[in-house]
Design an enzyme around this catalytic site. Structure first.
Site, short mmCIF file in Angstrom:
data_model
loop_
_atom_site.label_atom_id
_atom_site.label_comp_id
_atom_site.label_asym_id
_atom_site.label_seq_id
_atom_site.Cartn_x
_atom_site.Cartn_y
_atom_site.Cartn_z
N ARG B 19 0.84 -1.20 0.00
CA ARG B 19 0.00 0.00 0.00
C ARG B 19 0.89 1.26 0.00
O ARG B 19 1.01 1.95 -1.00
CB ARG B 19 -0.95 0.01 1.22
CG ARG B 19 -2.12 0.98 1.09
CD ARG B 19 -1.79 2.44 1.35
NE ARG B 19 -1.33 2.67 2.72
CZ ARG B 19 -0.81 3.83 3.13
NH1 ARG B 19 -0.65 4.84 2.28
NH2 ARG B 19 -0.40 3.98 4.37
N ASP B 20 1.56 1.52 1.10
CA ASP B 20 2.34 2.76 1.20
C ASP B 20 3.50 2.77 0.21
O ASP B 20 3.91 3.83 -0.27
CB ASP B 20 2.85 2.94 2.64
CG ASP B 20 3.12 4.40 2.99
OD1 ASP B 20 2.91 5.28 2.14
OD2 ASP B 20 3.54 4.67 4.14
N HIS B 212 4.33 4.20 12.95
CA HIS B 212 4.59 4.12 11.51
C HIS B 212 5.67 5.15 11.18
O HIS B 212 5.39 6.34 11.09
CB HIS B 212 3.27 4.42 10.78
CG HIS B 212 3.35 4.52 9.28
ND1 HIS B 212 2.80 3.56 8.45
CD2 HIS B 212 3.88 5.46 8.46
CE1 HIS B 212 3.00 3.92 7.18
NE2 HIS B 212 3.65 5.07 7.16
N CYS B 245 9.15 9.86 -0.15
CA CYS B 245 8.65 11.06 0.48
C CYS B 245 8.73 12.16 -0.56
O CYS B 245 9.82 12.47 -1.03
CB CYS B 245 9.50 11.42 1.69
SG CYS B 245 9.07 13.03 2.37
N ASN B 254 9.46 4.36 3.94
CA ASN B 254 9.12 3.71 5.20
C ASN B 254 10.33 2.98 5.76
O ASN B 254 11.21 2.56 5.01
CB ASN B 254 8.02 2.66 4.96
CG ASN B 254 6.70 3.27 4.55
OD1 ASN B 254 5.88 3.62 5.38
ND2 ASN B 254 6.50 3.42 3.24
#
Lengths: 336, 336
Positions: B19-20, B212, B245, B254
């Site tokens: 997902r991320d 997170h 980012c 992450n």
């Protein structure tokens, strides 16, 4: 007070980029550029700078200008200018060029020492004893860097007792002012670091203990914190995080000076380092070495280097609050 | 026992890479490849997998196959399969596709919420209250992910009291099973993490608290350890460390699942994760996303993945010990 809250505790930073970093670069950084960079670093608040290594120019051409660099940098009296020396010839050269300290090196792992230096550890120790004698005659302190102190890429674990035994010989037989535990290939992990550091601090409270970590497996900062928690206050780090690991192509090198300083200062430690000046120096590296560095701080900026609001922010807010704008979860920025 | 020694304490790992990570990739990962990857991850011991996000396919085309992926993965009864949902429409789609949990999202920063979602935080809260009601009717728990819980790239610091206020509304007004504090752009630092985590654990001991972190400024693992020290035991991480980012092109995303598991297991924590299986999954990523990942463990291997002795090692040792070989400090490997 706990490890996460520095409470203004003093931590000494030692820059090794121009030695440990440049030695593994493919290109020769021009002598004048090295000098200019070290002159910048001298004004950042680093406690010590490992300027260069006095090794064979054939072996490491990247550092073939060791004499000129060490002679021509502008000395800041608050900084110790050290140089790595592997043998008597290197010591003589470093002393001639006015090093403040000689950094001797051998490996805590027999296999690594044999493969890398073609000496047994005993042979290395005896040779370095001679080097230390020369330093003593010249009135200079020595530091011993023990490679593979947290593991050997060929042997695996290196026991704490082995590391302590070699450290003891340098501290007690040779009178080394400092001992550096080098995590040469990034095998150190925090629990191990805390244990070995405690033992060193307890046994030799008067000896200058340095921890030299590589971030090869992403544990660099955690290892620094584990060492601080166990009583250490002195760390090697490399500008831009340069300095690779031949066993892990593409992996990070030494812990990155500006990342460590950035994190420690946020936590309330007193590194004595001017982070802005350090980042400015780090930004000079890519043109010198021909590639970007792993530095996350150079890429992302400091934590509070803010970004402007979107140009239409005021209008969006106004219309949103009047209920005139449809919610638009486009997630153009980031949702996690 | 201290933070550096896990003493078999249990830490729950939650995978967010599909997902991320995938949401910020430039290319569409084929549906069958996503399913195969999640099926591998299901067998690694992850406690939870954030499979996908039910957002507008126009907004995030990379996740336009959310339904098929969530429907067709092989479910491991030991794993919670969660999905990010921004609104009622997303919730309905996720429920239809049999999500185990709905992960709601809003920002703790007003500027970030407005810029990113075009809603004030109050508007977001009210909308998510409706989403939670739908989840309740379907018998599903919700989790709230609070973006920018450790700082906003536009506003700077976001106070702990602001974060706690929003968490409180979700826990107490909505009955959210879990709260995730998201360090959306890598602004968290260990002291701050320890403080905010302690406060959450103390106020809502029954709420599932997740941290997170993004490794944007190199503090990811240190932040995880600070959170554990303050009482957290549940962490999001992304396979290969994917997920960028937008404010820091080139910086890490992450925290990397295999780096965190590798470090925590070495320290004696029980993550329940099979590191070999996780690394095998991470090695599948580059062909899917078209580039290498930031994973240091994929590049360098585990700490004790040893390297062979040089081919001439036995001969070198023999001749060295007989004094027949000249010391050769060539440092072909590494001296620091």
């Amino acid at each position: 007070m706990n490890i996460w809250d520095g409470g203004r505790r003093r931590v000494y930073m030692q820059e090794v980029g121009t030695r440990d970093g440049f030695q593994s670069e493919g290109i020769f950084v021009e002598t004048r550029d090295k000098i200019a960079l070290i002159d910048m670093l001298s004004k950042t608040g680093m406690a010590k700078i490992e300027v260069t290594a006095f090794v064979s120019p054939q072996a490491i051409p990247a550092l073939r200008d060791a004499e000129i660099v060490l002679r021509e940098i502008e000395r800041n009296p608050g900084v110790i200018y050290t140089a790595l020396v592997p043998n008597v010839r290197g010591a003589e050269r470093a002393i001639d060029a006015h090093a403040d300290e000689l950094n001797l090196v051998m490996s805590a792992s027999e296999s690594h020492n044999l493969s890398n230096l073609r000496m047994t550890r005993d042979q290395s120790f005896n040779a370095l004893k001679q080097v230390a004698a020369i330093a003593r005659d010249a009135g200079l302190p020595v530091n011993i860097s023990l490679s593979c102190a947290f593991g050997c890429p060929m042997e695996g674990d290196v026991s704490a007792s082995t590391v302590l035994e070699w450290a003891e010989r340098f501290v007690e037989e040779i009178g080394s002012r400092g001992v550096t535990l080098c995590d040469t290939t990034g095998m150190a992990y925090p629990r191990q670091v805390a244990e070995l550091t405690s033992q060193c601090v307890e046994r030799w409270p008067q000896t200058e203990l340095t921890l030299h970590f590589h971030n090869t497996r992403g544990m660099g900062l955690a290892n620094v914190l584990a060492a601080i928690d166990a009583g250490a206050n002195r760390f090697d780090a490399s500008l831009g995080g340069i300095g690779g690991c031949p066993y892990a192509p593409g992996a990070s090198g030494n812990v990155c000076s500006e990342e460590i300083v950035h994190a420690l200062e946020l936590m309330g430690y007193d590194t004595g380092v001017d982070l802005d000046a350090l980042i400015a120096a780090a930004r000079c590296l890519p043109p010198l070495i021909g590639h970007d560095t792993p530095s996350q701080i150079v890429k992302a900026g400091r934590r509070l280097d803010l970004h402007p609001l979107p140009a239409d922010f005021a209008a969006v807010r106004e219309r949103t609050m009047q209920g005139k704008l449809k919610p638009k979860p486009h997630y153009g920025m980031n949702i996690g």
